[in-house]
Design an enzyme around this catalytic site. Structure first.
Site, PDB file in Angstrom:
ATOM      1  N   ARG A 131      35.007  50.643  39.152  1.00  9.82           N
ATOM      2  CA  ARG A 131      35.906  49.508  38.894  1.00  9.82           C
ATOM      3  C   ARG A 131      36.568  49.036  40.192  1.00  9.82           C
ATOM      4  O   ARG A 131      36.689  47.837  40.428  1.00  9.82           O
ATOM      5  CB  ARG A 131      36.976  49.905  37.861  1.00  9.82           C
ATOM      6  N   CYS A 169      36.378  45.404  41.971  1.00  7.84           N
ATOM      7  CA  CYS A 169      37.547  44.628  42.415  1.00  7.84           C
ATOM      8  C   CYS A 169      37.379  44.210  43.868  1.00  7.84           C
ATOM      9  O   CYS A 169      37.569  43.047  44.212  1.00  7.84           O
ATOM     10  CB  CYS A 169      38.829  45.447  42.258  1.00  7.84           C
ATOM     11  N   CYS A 197      47.975  40.832  41.519  1.00 12.15           N
ATOM     12  CA  CYS A 197      47.677  40.480  40.126  1.00 12.15           C
ATOM     13  C   CYS A 197      48.338  41.442  39.142  1.00 12.15           C
ATOM     14  O   CYS A 197      48.977  41.032  38.190  1.00 12.15           O
ATOM     15  CB  CYS A 197      46.171  40.499  39.888  1.00 12.15           C
ATOM     16  N   HIS A 198      48.131  42.745  39.371  1.00 11.30           N
ATOM     17  CA  HIS A 198      48.463  43.709  38.315  1.00 11.30           C
ATOM     18  C   HIS A 198      49.958  44.019  38.198  1.00 11.30           C
ATOM     19  O   HIS A 198      50.400  44.502  37.164  1.00 11.30           O
ATOM     20  CB  HIS A 198      47.648  44.986  38.497  1.00 11.30           C
ATOM     21  N   CYS A 241      28.331  75.063  31.008  1.00  7.55           N
ATOM     22  CA  CYS A 241      29.769  74.762  31.021  1.00  7.55           C
ATOM     23  C   CYS A 241      30.408  75.371  29.785  1.00  7.55           C
ATOM     24  O   CYS A 241      31.501  75.930  29.828  1.00  7.55           O
ATOM     25  CB  CYS A 241      30.023  73.260  31.004  1.00  7.55           C
ATOM     26  N   HIS A 277      33.941  77.178  28.504  1.00  8.66           N
ATOM     27  CA  HIS A 277      34.884  76.181  27.971  1.00  8.66           C
ATOM     28  C   HIS A 277      34.704  75.891  26.490  1.00  8.66           C
ATOM     29  O   HIS A 277      35.415  75.064  25.937  1.00  8.66           O
ATOM     30  CB  HIS A 277      34.761  74.865  28.759  1.00  8.66           C
ATOM     31  N   CYS A 291      45.747  44.647  45.114  1.00  9.78           N
ATOM     32  CA  CYS A 291      45.833  45.017  43.693  1.00  9.78           C
ATOM     33  C   CYS A 291      47.147  44.532  43.074  1.00  9.78           C
ATOM     34  O   CYS A 291      47.164  43.958  41.987  1.00  9.78           O
ATOM     35  CB  CYS A 291      45.762  46.532  43.513  1.00  9.78           C
TER      36      CYS A 291
END
Lengths: 151, 252
Positions: free
Chosen positions: B209, B213, B171-172, B66, B70, B168
């Site tokens: 993540r 959830c 809550c968020h 890589c 880069h 989602c």
């Protein structure tokens, strides 16, 4: 020993024996009147001390995730929902029952999970929980009975 | 007088303007956790950055690395481009995430067998690359062909899942700053991913993540790299446009 033929018959009859047990886990339909479910689910009577335990436990009601309750040994208690101290002086049993069973009936954008909602109306439920409400009818009545002690 | 009126209007409107500004999960951390994130030597996610850095300099089956294109430390990577992911991939006709882009290079330019999406090595490379753009504001372009995927992600964000019948946004969008037991709810911004979770003690990609959830909703997660996750990543990143990249963020 049981012959193979008999074994098959026994196996095929097993669901008949098991299904009444499974029904204890299952959904018991209810009728809402206004903002309340006046009749106890399945005509069952709740037990307040069992209800307190269900409210506390993370794998059952887990009410404390969002609400404050007079359960001092539980440590951290959530602030997402309103504190429930004195709830029975603000709401009657039928009103509490609807809010626990399915608060989205009253408030469509609610954060509160439905604890006894028709499982066929739920989306993409994990295998372990498929076809079951969060709390069975007896557990729901136990929680209602407990909350009714919070005068 | 006109000047005073204008100032008064601005003062009146300013809470509305602020309300529209996304707020990083960083702002919900306790001061010592913020300090941990900010300190390169204390941030536990930096171990993953180092692992990614090593892979970045590992020759592939054709002997290329890589770093050949880069730079040894990824110094030739453009932070502005990194901040634009997911970008539209015309050949796929779909959005392409940073992780997919890294995996594409790994296979195409280094002649390697591609990684399984979300595996440790690929997340490490993604973490290293995104860390190169630390501080760069997230800048996902949803004006052109990305729009339908953004809208699909937004619809998923508002869809209830699982036995808990949770979405989602519930809550968020509505309860950021409130507590679930001892855990504070954030806006669910994605500018820190892949991020280090103190609770599980491991680096966590956005898809992992989202899986967590969905499991907490008692819902069946999607397959890795499912269109649903990619669309959600488009929506979530764009929702946090303007927030500085914090990779690897430290969260609870």
């Amino acid at each position: 020993m049981v012959c193979r033929y008999c074994q098959r018959i026994i196996i095929s009859l097993l669901p008949l024996v098991v299904s009444p047990l499974a029904a204890a886990e299952g959904f018991v339909p209810w009728q809402a009147v206004g903002d309340s479910i006046p009749q106890p689910l399945g005509g069952l009577t709740g037990d307040a001390s069992r209800g307190r335990e269900i409210a506390r436990r993370k794998d059952l009601g887990n009410c404390l995730a969002c609400h404050r309750l007079p359960i001092p040994e539980a440590g951290f208690q959530g602030t997402v929902g309103p504190p429930l101290d004195g709830i029975a002086s603000r709401l009657n049993a039928g009103q509490i029952r609807l809010r626990v069973a399915d608060e989205s009936r009253r408030i469509p954008t609610t954060v509160m999970p439905p604890f006894h909602k028709d499982p066929t109306t739920l989306n993409q439920v994990a295998d372990d929980y498929y076809g079951k409400p969060v709390l069975n009818a007896q557990q729901l009545e136990d929680v209602v009975a407990y909350l009714m002690t919070l005068q | 007088m006109a000047k005073l009126l204008k100032m008064g209007m601005m003062l009146l409107l300013s809470p509305l303007i602020w309300a529209d500004q996304p707020k990083s999960g960083y702002d919900y951390l306790q001061a010592e956790t913020q300090a941990m994130q900010d300190d390169e030597f204390a941030n536990p996610g930096m171990a993953t950055v180092d692992m990614g850095h090593a892979l970045f300099n590992t020759p592939g089956n054709n002997g290329r690395r890589c770093s050949d294109c880069h730079g040894e430390d990824g110094e030739k990577l453009d932070p502005k481009k990194i901040a634009r992911y997911p970008i539209y991939n015309p050949e796929l006709g779909r959005p392409f995430t940073l992780q997919q882009q890294v995996n594409f290079c790994w296979e195409e330019h280094l002649d390697n067998i591609p990684f399984v999406p979300g595996c440790t090595e690929l997340v490490a490379l993604e973490t290293f690359v995104r860390n190169r753009a630390r501080g760069e504001p997230v800048n996902v372009d949803i004006s052109g062909p990305m729009r339908p995927f953004y809208e699909a992600g937004k619809a998923l964000y508002h869809t209830r899942f699982g036995q808990m019948n949770m979405a989602c946004y519930v809550c968020h969008d509505q309860y950021a700053g409130q507590y679930l037991r001892g855990q504070i709810l954030t806006e669910g911004q994605t500018n820190g991913f892949p991020e280090y979770r103190l609770g599980s003690g491991r680096i966590t990609s956005l898809q992992r993540r989202l899986e967590e959830c969905l499991r907490s909703f008692r819902a069946e997660p999607f397959e890795r790299d499912a269109d649903e996750y990619i669309d959600l990543e488009v929506y979530l990143n764009a929702r946090g446009n303007g927030l500085p990249i914090e990779t690897p963020a430290v969260r609870y």
